[in-house]
Design a protein around this motif. Structure first.
Motif, short mmCIF file in Angstrom:
data_model
loop_
_atom_site.label_atom_id
_atom_site.label_comp_id
_atom_site.label_asym_id
_atom_site.label_seq_id
_atom_site.Cartn_x
_atom_site.Cartn_y
_atom_site.Cartn_z
N ASN A 288 0.84 -1.20 0.00
CA ASN A 288 0.00 0.00 0.00
C ASN A 288 0.87 1.25 0.00
O ASN A 288 0.59 2.22 -0.72
CB ASN A 288 -0.91 -0.01 1.23
N ARG A 289 1.93 1.23 0.79
CA ARG A 289 2.84 2.36 0.85
C ARG A 289 3.50 2.63 -0.51
O ARG A 289 3.75 3.78 -0.88
CB ARG A 289 3.91 2.12 1.91
N LEU A 290 3.79 1.56 -1.26
CA LEU A 290 4.43 1.69 -2.57
C LEU A 290 3.45 2.04 -3.68
O LEU A 290 3.85 2.23 -4.83
CB LEU A 290 5.14 0.38 -2.92
N GLY A 291 2.16 2.10 -3.35
CA GLY A 291 1.17 2.47 -4.35
C GLY A 291 0.46 1.30 -5.01
O GLY A 291 -0.38 1.50 -5.89
N TYR A 292 0.75 0.09 -4.57
CA TYR A 292 0.09 -1.10 -5.13
C TYR A 292 -1.16 -1.38 -4.28
O TYR A 292 -1.23 -2.39 -3.55
CB TYR A 292 1.04 -2.29 -5.14
N LYS A 293 -2.15 -0.51 -4.40
CA LYS A 293 -3.30 -0.57 -3.50
C LYS A 293 -4.20 -1.77 -3.79
O LYS A 293 -4.69 -2.42 -2.87
CB LYS A 293 -4.10 0.73 -3.59
N ARG A 294 -4.41 -2.07 -5.04
CA ARG A 294 -5.26 -3.21 -5.39
C ARG A 294 -4.65 -4.52 -4.88
O ARG A 294 -5.33 -5.38 -4.33
CB ARG A 294 -5.46 -3.27 -6.89
N GLN A 295 -3.35 -4.62 -5.03
CA GLN A 295 -2.65 -5.82 -4.57
C GLN A 295 -2.67 -5.91 -3.04
O GLN A 295 -2.82 -6.98 -2.46
CB GLN A 295 -1.20 -5.82 -5.08
#
Length: 390
Positions: free
Chosen positions: A312-319
């Motif tokens: 989530n922190r890296l921007g991979y919210k869906r994952q």
């Protein structure tokens, strides 16, 4: 002097011809005499045993510069019609230098051993286990065990270690399962099979490891499948680990369904996050959650949740959403509560965790109990997982 078929024309043969000229002019002396007189003299920088001298004169082994200097000056000192020993050595050294830039000629000059005894003699003469390694490469297990047995009898521990370590690098994938199985039947080498699989996954390409996984799967050796995949995580580049996982899935295997009864070292959160990103970039996002959770079992705490927060922190919210949902489905609210009360988790990470919890792919209102939850209060009386996630 060996024939052209053994040492073809080129720098090595030129050097050998000049060395044999001095050797003949010197008598020629016997191998034992050469070895002992060079050893007993203070004039020479390198000593040679008789097996090494024989290998050099037969063209099976190139001498080092110091070994060549010792031989050249020794032969010249005995020869009535040779030049000054230092000058003879200088001339041979010039020829030797040419061999160092002609690797094809050097390789062609060496005759590979065809029996265990020949390989042992060659290794003894050169101080190099290469002849033993070459003899074992893709060989039947009985030959491999014969070589290892001979090394054990001679107590050549360092050679035995190098030979065993070479199997993972030199064997084709199709030869590994038979070799590993046979070694496990021998008490002395019971654990060597595990080391071979670990080194194979660490040093070979993902396609080769995937082929080995397929072979073990076909024979029902599923524990070995997980050993290879775990070793890839621990030792290979993370992109290679992801490619291996994808290749295994594309071969209709689902590694997360394999029961694992072997104690394995934990995989770091950093590697698991990198693995999740790599799986996404390759196009296997659907396998991300079960793949990550396979290596984050319940007894290792809430590592799966930590990986979700990092994604989530890296921007991979869906994952991150998919992984968190699956982790909480398996671990229940207890795992979420453990995460939020842990002193090892920063306040920032707890807030990120709640952000992921509040997000939902379905168009439903967030649970008010979650929205108002304060991780610092540690009041879990009203905390629950959203119904949609159960």
């Amino acid at each position: 002097m060996p024939g052209q078929e053994a040492v073809p024309a080129g720098p090595h043969r030129d050097l050998l011809t000049a060395l044999h000229r001095l050797y003949r002019l010197a008598g020629p002396p016997g191998l034992r005499k050469i070895s002992e007189e060079i050893r007993d003299s203070d004039e020479f920088d390198a000593t040679l045993n008789r097996n090494l001298i024989s290998s050099i004169l037969q063209g099976k082994r190139l001498p080092t510069a110091l070994q060549l200097d010792s031989l050249a000056r020794y032969f010249a000192s005995l020869a009535a019609h040779a030049g000054d020993p230092k000058e003879e050595s200088r001339q041979l050294t010039e020829l030797w230098m040419r061999t160092q830039v002609d690797p094809k000629t050097i390789a062609a000059a060496f005759t590979p051993a065809t029996s265990v005894n020949e390989a042992l003699r060659a290794a003894s003469a050169t101080g190099d286990p290469a002849p033993l390694i070459k003899l074992c490469t893709n060989a039947a297990p009985d030959r491999v065990l014969k070589v290892l047995g001979a090394l054990h009898e001679r107590q050549w521990v360092a050679f035995a270690k190098e030979v065993k370590n070479s199997f993972a690098e030199t064997f084709e994938p199709r030869g590994i399962p038979h070799l590993v199985s046979e070694m496990r039947l021998t008490e002395r080498y019971r654990w060597s099979g595990e080391n071979i699989l670990t080194r194979f996954a660490a040093t070979r390409r993902a396609t080769e490891s995937a082929e080995l996984v397929r072979l073990f799967s076909a024979t029902g050796q599923l524990g070995d499948v997980l050993t290879i995949m775990h070793a890839s995580f621990m030792h290979a580049e993370i992109a290679e680990s992801a490619r291996l996982y994808c290749a295994v899935i594309e071969a209709d295997l689902r590694p997360w369904t394999i029961e694992d009864n072997r104690g394995r070292s934990p995989i770091s959160t950093k590697k698991l996050v990198g693995f999740a990103v790599a799986l996404t970039e390759i196009g296997h996002e659907a396998s991300l959650a079960p793949a990550i959770l396979q290596w984050t079992p319940a007894h290792r705490g809430f590592q799966g949740l930590t990986v979700a927060v990092e994604l989530n922190r890296l921007g991979y919210k869906r994952q991150a959403d998919a992984l968190l949902k699956e982790a909480l489905r398996r671990g229940g609210v207890r795992q979420a509560k453990d995460y939020l009360t842990s002193e090892d988790v920063t306040s920032e990470d707890k807030e990120l965790f709640l952000q992921v919890m509040e997000r939902n792919e379905e168009p439903v209102e967030p649970d008010e109990r979650m929205r108002s939850f304060n991780p610092q209060s540690r009041d879990f009386k009203s905390f629950d997982i959203p119904t949609e996630w159960r």
